[in-house]
Scaffold this motif. Structure first.
Motif, PDB file in Angstrom:
ATOM      1  N   VAL A  77       3.127   8.903  -3.763  1.00  0.00           N
ATOM      2  CA  VAL A  77       3.171  10.303  -3.181  1.00  0.00           C
ATOM      3  C   VAL A  77       4.605  10.555  -2.677  1.00  0.00           C
ATOM      4  CG1 VAL A  77       2.487  11.142  -0.779  1.00  0.00           C
ATOM      5  CG2 VAL A  77       0.737   9.993  -1.956  1.00  0.00           C
ATOM      6  N   ARG A  78       5.378   9.669  -2.364  1.00  0.00           N
ATOM      7  CA  ARG A  78       6.613  10.093  -1.618  1.00  0.00           C
ATOM      8  C   ARG A  78       7.912   9.731  -2.464  1.00  0.00           C
ATOM      9  NH1 ARG A  78       3.594   8.009   1.384  1.00  0.00           N
ATOM     10  NH2 ARG A  78       4.662   6.038   1.322  1.00  0.00           N
ATOM     11  N   TYR A  79       7.585   8.428  -3.148  1.00  0.00           N
ATOM     12  CA  TYR A  79       8.931   7.797  -3.808  1.00  0.00           C
ATOM     13  C   TYR A  79       8.352   6.867  -5.155  1.00  0.00           C
ATOM     14  CZ  TYR A  79       8.017   4.529  -0.347  1.00  0.00           C
ATOM     15  OH  TYR A  79       7.315   3.626   0.471  1.00  0.00           O
ATOM     16  N   SER A  93       0.958  -1.344  -0.105  1.00  0.00           N
ATOM     17  CA  SER A  93      -0.064   0.202  -0.182  1.00  0.00           C
ATOM     18  C   SER A  93       0.678   1.211  -0.192  1.00  0.00           C
ATOM     19  CB  SER A  93      -0.890   0.169   1.147  1.00  0.00           C
ATOM     20  OG  SER A  93      -1.780  -1.052   1.013  1.00  0.00           O
ATOM     21  N   ARG A  94       2.107   1.341   0.511  1.00  0.00           N
ATOM     22  CA  ARG A  94       2.956   2.264   0.762  1.00  0.00           C
ATOM     23  C   ARG A  94       3.343   2.999  -0.736  1.00  0.00           C
ATOM     24  NH1 ARG A  94       7.638   0.750   4.416  1.00  0.00           N
ATOM     25  NH2 ARG A  94       5.755  -0.244   5.616  1.00  0.00           N
ATOM     26  N   PHE A  95       3.048   1.958  -1.807  1.00  0.00           N
ATOM     27  CA  PHE A  95       3.568   2.242  -3.245  1.00  0.00           C
ATOM     28  C   PHE A  95       2.300   3.056  -3.821  1.00  0.00           C
ATOM     29  CE2 PHE A  95       6.201  -1.563  -2.118  1.00  0.00           C
ATOM     30  CZ  PHE A  95       7.106  -0.911  -1.951  1.00  0.00           C
ATOM     31  N   LEU A 119      -6.386  13.174  -6.345  1.00  0.00           N
ATOM     32  CA  LEU A 119      -5.725  12.179  -5.559  1.00  0.00           C
ATOM     33  C   LEU A 119      -6.154  10.967  -5.909  1.00  0.00           C
ATOM     34  CD1 LEU A 119      -4.204  11.540  -3.226  1.00  0.00           C
ATOM     35  CD2 LEU A 119      -6.168  11.718  -1.828  1.00  0.00           C
ATOM     36  N   TYR A 138      -3.705   7.650  -7.196  1.00  0.00           N
ATOM     37  CA  TYR A 138      -3.623   6.489  -6.791  1.00  0.00           C
ATOM     38  C   TYR A 138      -3.848   5.458  -7.786  1.00  0.00           C
ATOM     39  CZ  TYR A 138      -3.830   8.074  -1.811  1.00  0.00           C
ATOM     40  OH  TYR A 138      -3.321   8.779  -0.545  1.00  0.00           O
ATOM     41  N   ARG A 182      -0.617   3.167  -9.470  1.00  0.00           N
ATOM     42  CA  ARG A 182      -0.487   1.726  -8.953  1.00  0.00           C
ATOM     43  C   ARG A 182      -0.857   0.867 -10.218  1.00  0.00           C
ATOM     44  NH1 ARG A 182      -0.172   0.461  -3.673  1.00  0.00           N
ATOM     45  NH2 ARG A 182      -1.976  -1.165  -3.480  1.00  0.00           N
TER      46      ARG A 182
END
Lengths: 481, 486
Positions: free
Chosen positions: B324-326, B319-321, B336, B340, B344
């Motif tokens: 948003v950050r990297y 889920s962290r992929f 948004l 997402y 993904r």
């Protein structure tokens, strides 16, 4: 229709650990964005959480304070949902096996009754970061300083029946967590946040009505106002034959109204499951008992001791023990002047009045507890009377010095020299012959009323410095001739 | 260049017969020559390798060495390496340069080894053929038309082709053992918790375990010695003391009790594989072991259990992929949700998306009990099977996989056939016990791996058993003939 309100509260208390729940990053408030972070808080690939045992200790302390069962085996679970300030895509929380189980709190109410509110559970979880929508020109900034900050979510049973009870309950929780030193209780900075679950049902009905949840109410006053206006909103709908929609609402203090945030249909399926990166937290009875033994005196225990040891009323004891700072202040004053009743009156009376006027907390009082105690000593030893003491306190508040310095500088010392007082009274009797005649002709009851006139004259002549304790017997003796 | 063991190379380095820089240059040249055809590396870190080799030579000059000092190795591309691209073979992380080093790679680095590069794999370690890589399939060095196995296929192929001396791999359901078997090398999946997972990009946290892949059991022992042991950064990492994995290698096998589970020799097992395994068992009997027939009755349930638990954890781990950050973010997101969804959908490959969806479904409200909880109950049964069996025997043996390496593309359209590849390996991860794959012969000209399973933290025993076999045989010294430019 006569409605009964049913309220359950969820309170998020930020635990005052030095580092985060699952990382070594600092938890301090107000740092530059994204500086209080480690790989874990940033949700870096491959980063793993390591549980901060200090948070465990604090949660167990709280469990003891609310008479709760302690979870000897608690399990962290993942609550999965996507949000930009939730870096891992899940929040690590506790679901089936929380650290604190069922408990209760007995809350003394203003009318002298005691309200028991059940605690369903309290569990540890990590906070999310913050999304900042201003200053980024249509983009959103993400600050992960708060990410993984430890929270204790305290869930009450739906036992609360009014806004007053709700506020009393939140104040009690606030007082407990600050007493325990596990939360700074700063609601403005979000260290304590409250979600209100509220429904109405016709009085006498057993089953609950449909509830709404008001999210993130962050002051005692707003909790009361939010509840009052949500009661009104729901009552209006029900009176009109409408139905309450189960939803999450937000309280807007500017407009004093709640409004819908999301309905149940938009609700996430959080897909809770045990976090495979963390082992179950298993504790033994020895650990639990050691924490119990190390607990500081709790507000209710302190109030009971105040009643017992200082002979204070239940109400006074309750007010003085509501916060640890207030209680400590009171006890220092009492120890300095050696008169608890007078100390209680002054702390709750004159001092609180000054604090309220300046909107100050007792910890910020310009007059220290010892200084106030020294002032009260001067009443006790008849150096000044109560009325003078009030003006001395004001001068102390204004920074003019200690009680003794002010009394001496302003020449406020009472006159207790019987010779001088006798001379002064004789002068007043001589100057008011007519009133003396009347007095002497009057019966016992009337005399008691008339003596006030002469007392006034004495005080006027002495500029308030004559000690009434000395004046009264001399005055009576001379008047009786 | 002939293949040599870590022990031999270490001795030559110490004797100054060869320098680490020379050795490293040889390997870099071999990678240039052969990896175009094999595709076993995603990133070759030539500059870092040469700098580390120079440093290793200095340490050797000073006599300040460990057995791994100056030895060129490769890391599966899911170990975070500070400042070095770490992709998990995914478009999602095609540009991800970690700001930190995983515990496994750090420990190998601290032992003085030289990192040649990062090896190819199935995307996010999901696959049994190494065909699920954003950077293309890896070829089996024994036959370029066949798969090397997965998910640590790049590491296995690189070791087999001598494009590194040894490599790291990870094993969630067989990802070290099956490619080791397919490529004719030796691989060890340690006990869950024996090696830290810190810095290892997670697929299924309760099953993932890093381990060594090398030519021999002895080489694996050198690597395991370096990487095993407690790490305060990983809460699931065990505090059980490590052993001297080299000291126990020379123990004779007299009296060793080998359990042969009947379920490992049933339907679907390729005949040539069965023959090679039976021959290996005979060899162990010659070495003094006795064979006991045992049963692991819940083996069949390991596939459904694994394919609920692993995707469930993966659905959350991945889920962290989110863009948003990297990592990968889609072009011009509308809002948004669009960001997402497209990040993904575009960033993850098909197999990864499939497993995320399966896992999300299994954890959903109303299905959790029927899938996730039931799978966990089965997991306990499987674990009990092993615990009971290992009361009667010292080690359990069987095939690693039902077949030898299959053709590229042969099973890509048949996911069930692909999942059945893992029937003999999954249960080991579900139970958390250690297991090895060692080469024991060939079937249809492709290597066959024997699986040796042991009790919790019995890595030293497994390595001892494997080493004694390798002293008596030379299957592990067989190398594929690589054509020029292939």
């Amino acid at each position: 229709m006569n409605w009964e309100v049913v309220i359950g509260l969820e309170i998020h208390a930020q635990l005052s650990t030095k580092s985060k729940l699952f990382s070594g990053a600092a938890t301090s408030f107000g740092a530059e964005p994204n500086t209080n972070t480690t790989l874990v808080d940033l949700g870096m690939p491959g980063a793993l959480p390591v549980f901060n045992k200090e948070a465990l200790r604090m949660a167990v302390m709280f469990g003891h304070a609310v008479n709760a069962e302690i979870g000897m085996k608690s399990v962290f679970a993942r609550k999965n949902y996507f949000y930009p300030d939730l870096p891992k895509g899940y929040q690590t929380s506790q679901m089936d096996d929380p650290i604190v189980g069922k408990g209760y709190l007995d809350i003394p109410m203003e009318d002298g009754s005691v309200k028991r509110v059940g605690i369903t559970r309290a569990h540890l979880e990590e906070d999310a970061g913050k999304s900042l929508h201003e200053d980024f020109h249509g983009m959103t900034g993400i600050d992960l300083n708060r990410s993984s900050t430890p929270l204790l979510e305290i869930v009450s049973e739906p036992d609360i029946r009014s806004a007053k009870e709700a506020v009393a309950y939140v104040k009690m929780i606030h007082s407990i967590v600050t007493y325990l030193g596990i939360c700074d209780g700063n609601m403005a900075e979000g260290s304590m946040r409250c979600d209100v679950n509220l429904s109405l049902r016709p009085k006498g009905q057993q089953e609950f009505g449909t509830r709404t949840e008001i999210k993130n109410v962050n002051s005692f006053r707003f909790i009361e106002k939010a509840i009052l206006c949500e009661i009104e909103r729901q009552a209006d709908i029900l009176e009109d034959g409408g139905k309450i929609v189960q939803e999450t609402r937000l309280y807007d203090p500017d407009k004093d109204e709640t409004r819908s945030m999301r309905t149940k249909e938009d609700a996430n399926d959080y897909r809770y499951f045990p976090c495979p990166d963390l082992l179950p937290v298993v504790i033994d009875q020895e650990y639990v008992d050691a924490i119990k033994a190390s607990l500081p005196e709790l507000p209710s225990q302190k109030a009971a001791r105040f009643q017992e040891a200082y002979q204070l009323s239940e109400y006074d004891a309750g007010v003085l023990s509501a916060s640890r700072a207030m209680a400590d202040y009171f006890e220092t004053v009492a120890a300095t002047c050696n008169n608890a009743k007078v100390s209680a009156n002054w702390v709750m009376g004159e001092l609180s009045k000054l604090l309220n006027q300046s909107n100050l907390d007792i910890t910020d009082s310009p007059v220290s507890a010892t200084a106030l105690g020294e002032l009260l000593v001067r009443i006790e030893d008849n150096t000044i009377n109560g009325k003078t003491a009030k003006s001395v306190l004001q001068a102390m508040w204004d920074g003019e010095g200690s009680a003794d310095e002010i009394i001496s500088a302003k020449g406020l010392k009472q006159v207790t020299d019987t010779g001088a007082i006798e001379t002064m009274i004789q002068g007043i009797i001589d100057a008011n012959a007519a009133q003396v005649e009347q007095y002497r002709a009057a019966d016992e009851d009337k005399r008691k009323k008339m003596i006030g006139f002469f007392m006034g004259q004495v005080m006027k002549a002495s500029q308030g410095k004559a000690n009434p304790g000395v004046v009264t017997p001399i005055l009576t003796k001379l008047l009786n001739g | 260049m002939t293949t040599q063991s870590i022990a031999e190379l270490s001795q030559q380095l110490a004797n100054k017969e060869v320098s680490s820089v020379e050795l490293t240059k040889d390997y870099l040249a071999r990678i240039k020559q052969h990896d175009g055809a094999l595709n076993s590396y995603i990133t070759v870190t030539e500059e870092i390798a040469l700098a580390q080799a120079e440093y290793a030579d200095k340490l050797i000059q000073q006599g300040n060495t460990s057995p791994l000092t100056g030895i060129p190795v490769a890391h599966k591309d899911l170990f975070c390496t500070d400042g070095v691209l770490t992709t998990c073979a995914s478009k999602m992380l095609h540009n991800f340069v970690p700001p930190y080093e995983s515990t496994v790679t750090q420990r190998i680095k601290s032992a003085g080894a030289v990192m040649l590069g990062k090896t190819n794999m199935d995307e996010f370690a999901m696959g049994s053929s190494n065909e699920n890589s954003h950077f293309g399939a890896v070829k089996n060095p024994w036959d370029l038309t066949k798969v090397p196995g997965g998910s640590s296929g790049g590491s296995a192929a690189a070791v087999a082709a001598n494009l590194c001396v040894a490599a790291t791999g990870t094993d969630t359901g067989g990802s070290i053992r099956q490619p080791a078997s397919f490529c004719g090398i030796t691989g060890l999946k340690p006990t869950y918790g024996r090696v830290s997972r810190f810095g290892m990009i997670a697929y299924a946290s309760s099953l993932d375990q890093a381990g060594p892949m090398a030519r021999s059991a002895q080489d694996c022992a050198y690597l395991l010695q370096a990487i095993a042991g407690f790490d305060h950064n990983d809460s699931t990492c065990s505090e059980v003391a490590t052993e001297d994995y080299l000291a126990g290698l020379d123990q004779p096998l007299n009296g060793l009790r080998i359990g042969l589970p009947k379920e490992y020799f049933g339907e679907g097992l390729q005949e040539g594989v069965a023959v090679a395994i039976q021959n290996a068992v005979k060899e162990f009997e010659k070495l003094g072991a006795t064979v006991v027939d045992i049963s692991l009755p819940n083996l069949q349930l390991s596939i459904p259990s694994y394919y609920v638990i692993a995707p469930s954890e993966a659905s959350s781990n991945l889920s962290r992929f989110d863009g948003v950050r990297y990592g990968y973010r889609c072009e011009d997101p509308k809002d948004l949700m669009d960001m997402y969804k497209r990040s993904r959908a575009e960033g993850f490959g098909k197999e990864v998306q499939k497993r995320i969806m399966v896992g999300t479904y299994a954890l959903s409200e109303g299905y959790y009990d029927a899938y996730y909880l039931k799978a966990q109950r089965i997991r306990r049964l499987i674990k009990e099977d092993f615990v009971n069996a290992l009361k009667q025997v010292d080690v359990i043996m069987g095939p690693v996989a039902p077949t030898t390496a299959f053709g590229l593309g042969a099973k890509t359209d048949d996911p069930v056939a692909m999942y059945l590849e893992d029937i003999y390996t999954l249960s080991v991860n579900l139970a958390g016990i250690p297991a090895m794959s060692i080469p024991v012969g060939f079937a249809d000209n492709m290597p066959v791996g024997l699986q040796i399973m042991g009790n919790y933290f019995a890595e030293a025993k497994l390595l001892n058993v494997a080493h004694q076999y390798q002293l008596a045989t030379d299957w592990h010294q067989q190398t594929p003939n690589l054509a020029e430019g292939a």
